[in-house]
Design an enzyme around this catalytic site. Structure first.
Site, PDB file in Angstrom:
ATOM      1  CD  GLU A  40       6.855  -3.053   0.946  1.00  0.00           C
ATOM      2  OE1 GLU A  40       5.707  -2.806   0.560  1.00  0.00           O
ATOM      3  OE2 GLU A  40       7.868  -2.586   0.419  1.00  0.00           O
ATOM      4  CD  GLU A  69       6.443  -3.353  -4.195  1.00  0.00           C
ATOM      5  OE1 GLU A  69       5.943  -2.395  -4.819  1.00  0.00           O
ATOM      6  OE2 GLU A  69       5.841  -3.962  -3.305  1.00  0.00           O
TER       7      GLU A  69
HETATM    8  C1  GAL Z   1       4.579  -1.338  -1.818  1.00  0.00           C
HETATM    9  C2  GAL Z   1       5.828  -0.492  -1.829  1.00  0.00           C
HETATM   10  C3  GAL Z   1       5.933   0.355  -0.571  1.00  0.00           C
HETATM   11  C4  GAL Z   1       4.627   1.026  -0.293  1.00  0.00           C
HETATM   12  C5  GAL Z   1       3.553  -0.008  -0.193  1.00  0.00           C
HETATM   13  C6  GAL Z   1       2.196   0.541   0.138  1.00  0.00           C
HETATM   14  O1  GAL Z   1       4.239  -1.807  -3.081  1.00  0.00           O
HETATM   15  O2  GAL Z   1       6.965  -1.297  -1.932  1.00  0.00           O
HETATM   16  O3  GAL Z   1       6.959   1.293  -0.746  1.00  0.00           O
HETATM   17  O4  GAL Z   1       4.341   1.913  -1.320  1.00  0.00           O
HETATM   18  O5  GAL Z   1       3.439  -0.669  -1.420  1.00  0.00           O
HETATM   19  O6  GAL Z   1       1.214  -0.462   0.163  1.00  0.00           O
END
Ligand code: GAL
Length: 690
Positions: A330, A174
């Site tokens: 994700e 990110e």
């Molecule tokens: C994302 C990040 C992950 C984790 C996740 C939690 O932004 O890439 O590593 O922190 O959020 O929601």
């Protein structure tokens, strides 16, 4: 559902902005749709890994992302590598048929790095030096950081670049979060180099920034600095350039790692974007650098219609990918841990979320994270395998979704075609977000979401487009917030209208050029040919003040707030005028015929029925019609070479019949005429779509 016969076409080379990866190298790896998530097994003893891979098989997992935050374990001391555990992990996954998306761990350098290079710590705008103990993001312009990042990346690429389990590289994590701008010395030095390249001379920089104002004129390059907190508002052109530079510096870090990987590996390289959640990265630029676009999305738990925001993020991701399939890198199985109130997903909600992403073009459905952490900052974040273990609702739903995704393999590679485009330009948003604008109540994000929401409710499928991109595939283009509009973009939009398009432009658009300088000729001047109207004066409203608009065709009055313009008609026809307020009697909504198309201008902040009233009239010009399905049902079609796939998601409490013909892939049932989508359910129909 409505459908438009042609999909987005490739931009003409050399004329308009190209969109998406230039060398798409996905899919590779698992057949069908990828399913899995971030896997951080270094938190557990190795006995647990064996159990993990067995449970992964049970859940249908075929791809996991590993090593994303593992730098301190992979290189415990500077130059000393410990890759044994990663060797064993990758072999174990491979032996169980689980493919690997291998992370480069550079989003979080180890403690030894900061001890040796304190100057690499990030400095915030107010001069705070950020400490260690969190994700230890380093300053992107720090030479020591760049060197160390390339060194560990090269070591990983050499070792695993051709490993049969590794199907994808996940560079960093990110970019742009949690840090997007760095006000350190190395950043200031990098900024000056970037400015010299951009402007060539100090005279050009002084002119572009308008430094004659407030006596900012520079006589030496060394005096040009980062726009740290100052006694009053800092020059907006300087701040806009610093936003550009900061994004560029992160992209340079990405490129360096990507190229280090490419020297040893032929596997595709990505980095996970946050399409609607990270304001600082210009993803039109980033998408050109990756082999495949990937995105992270988390629901806003405070928003009861967060699924519309989800659809918007998915559509934006697909758009920056140039329409190509993308990876949902994700999302969450249930609650996150970082919002003020972390609302758990209701039964069925995870599947609706995941399959909405898939319907809107994702060929991979991945989560953060596989197994819930016992320690650390994210222990209350949901996971595929929750703290409650396998006797849990979340685990059961994870397994069910894995089985469903397994039945949708043939959808992979098919593409969504949009009915309309909404203009989206990060540079314009950066500029609009600076201080001292005419009203704090007018925001690009709210405007864009309001327009998207209307199109979503009307069942229209939306792409997002840069104002300089080829728009010829879209019968309707809406510009909810194009404050900064280059001359190239204005000519593009005018040509779009002349060629038969329907363009709807909303207030506070077409105001400044790329240096945040007001366009010669005044507000909206660059679009005068397309819209037949200019703005003489902004007339923002007070908090809570409302004005009424009367339609000249006699339709019911609509009410608006926040903003009004004093318009000067230059050929446009008036569709609605202000009944009261500071612009009483003046034009409020206009329509202009230019060439084969029409240019609409909406001079006020419309919501709800008012916004619908304008857009529904514009649909008629564009040959579009609103869907007759209920408001809380979304339908998207992915078109493949062999078949079309209709994905219908019912967010409501009543079951609904959606016209379709073919086979419902989740149940295997034949569909004739219409498919029933149960309350809270999802269907995917292969076949002819009515
Ligand atoms: C994302 C990040 C992950 C984790 C996740 C939690 O932004 O890439 O590593 O922190 O959020 O929601």
């Amino acid at each position: 559902m409505s459908s438009h016969p042609t999909g987005p076409v490739a931009p003409r080379p050399g004329s308009l902005r190209a969109v998406g990866p230039t060398t798409p190298r996905w899919p590779l790896g698992p057949d069908g749709i990828a399913y899995g998530g971030d896997y951080n097994p270094e938190q557990w003893p190795e006995e647990v890994w064996q159990q993990d891979v067995e449970l992964m098989a049970q859940a249908g997992v075929n791809l996991v992302s590993v090593g994303i935050f593992s730098w301190a374990l992979l290189e415990p001391r500077e130059g000393e590598l410990d890759l044994g555990w990663l060797d064993r992990l990758i072999e174990l996954l491979h032996a169980h048929g689980i493919a690997v998306d291998l992370g480069t761990p550079t989003a979080s350098p180890p403690a030894w790095f900061f001890a040796a290079h304190p100057e690499a710590r990030v400095v915030t705008r107010d001069g705070t030096v950020l400490g260690f103990g969190s994700r230890g993001m380093a300053g992107p312009s720090s030479p020591a950081y760049r060197q160390a990042a390339v060194r560990i990346t090269t070591a990983l690429a050499e070792r695993y670049g051709r490993h049969p389990a590794v199907v994808l590289w996940h560079v960093h994590n990110e970019y742009g979060a949690p840090v997007s701008e760095d006000y350190s010395e190395s950043s200031a030095a990098g900024f000056r180099v970037w400015l010299r390249e951009r402007y060539g001379s100090l005279d050009a920089l002084n002119a572009a920034w308008g430094t004659a104002f407030w006596g900012q004129r520079y006589g030496e390059w060394e005096h040009v600095g980062v726009p740290s907190v100052a006694p009053s508002v800092v020059n907006p052109a300087q701040r806009l350039d610093f936003a550009r530079f900061s994004d560029h510096a992160l992209r340079e870090c990405f490129r360096a790692e990507r190229d280090a990987i490419r020297a040893h590996s032929d596997r595709p390289v990505t980095t996970n974007f946050m399409a609607t959640a990270c304001p600082s990265t210009d993803l039109w630029e980033w998408a050109r650098e990756v082999d495949v676009v990937s995105d992270d999305h988390y629901l806003d738990a405070a928003d009861p219609r967060g699924y519309v925001g989800l659809a918007m993020a998915a559509d934006l991701t697909r758009s920056v990918a140039g329409g190509r399939p993308w990876i949902l890198m994700e999302h969450s199985t249930s609650a996150v841990n970082w919002q003020p109130r972390n609302v758990a997903k209701r039964p069925g909600e995870m599947a609706r979320n995941a399959l909405t992403h898939l319907g809107r073009g994702a060929d991979a459905v991945l989560f953060f994270q596989w197994r819930a952490s016992r320690s650390g900052a994210e222990k209350f974040h949901s996971a595929m395998l929750p703290h409650a273990g396998t006797s849990s609702r979340v685990w059961r739903e994870v397994c069910e979704l894995g089985a469903e995704v397994g039945r949708l393999g043939e959808v992979r590679g098919s593409r969504v075609r949009a009915d309309a485009a909404i203009l989206w330009d990060w540079e314009s948003f950066w500029a609009q977000d600076l201080e001292w604008r005419p009203s704090v109540d007018l925001g690009h994000r709210e405007r864009t979401r309001a327009v998207y929401d209307r199109l979503w409710r009307d069942g229209l499928t939306v792409d997002f487009a840069h104002p300089e991109a080829d728009l010829s595939a879209y019968p309707l283009v809406v510009a909810p917030a194009s404050y900064l509009l280059s001359d190239v973009a204005a000519r593009n939009l005018t040509a779009y209208v002349e060629a038969g398009g329907t363009l709807v432009v909303m207030c506070f658009s077409g105001i400044v050029d790329e240096h945040d300088a007001v366009h010669p000729g005044g507000y909206l001047a660059p679009l005068v040919d397309a819209l037949g109207v200019t703005v003489e004066e902004f007339l923002p409203l007070r908090t809570g003040e409302r004005v009424r608009l009367a339609w000249v065709d006699g339709a019911d009055h609509v009410v608006s707030d926040v903003w009004a313009d004093h318009l000067v008609l230059r050929g446009a026809q008036v569709l609605a005028h202000y009944v009261d307020g500071p612009a009483a009697g003046g034009a409020a909504v206009t329509r202009h015929v230019r060439g084969d198309g029409t240019g609409w201008y909406v001079s006020t902040h419309l919501t709800g029925d008012g916004l619908a009233a304008v857009l529904h009239r514009a649909y008629a010009d564009a040959g579009l019609a609103a869907s007759e399905l209920p408001d809380d049902v979304e339908v998207v079609v992915r078109h493949g070479s062999e078949a079309d796939y209709l994905v219908a998601v019912n967010h409501g409490e009543e079951s609904v019949a959606v016209p379709a013909e073919g086979t419902e892939l989740l149940s295997g049932e034949q569909v004739s005429g219409a498919v029933k989508v149960p309350a809270g359910g999802v269907v995917v129909v292969r076949g002819r779509v009515r």
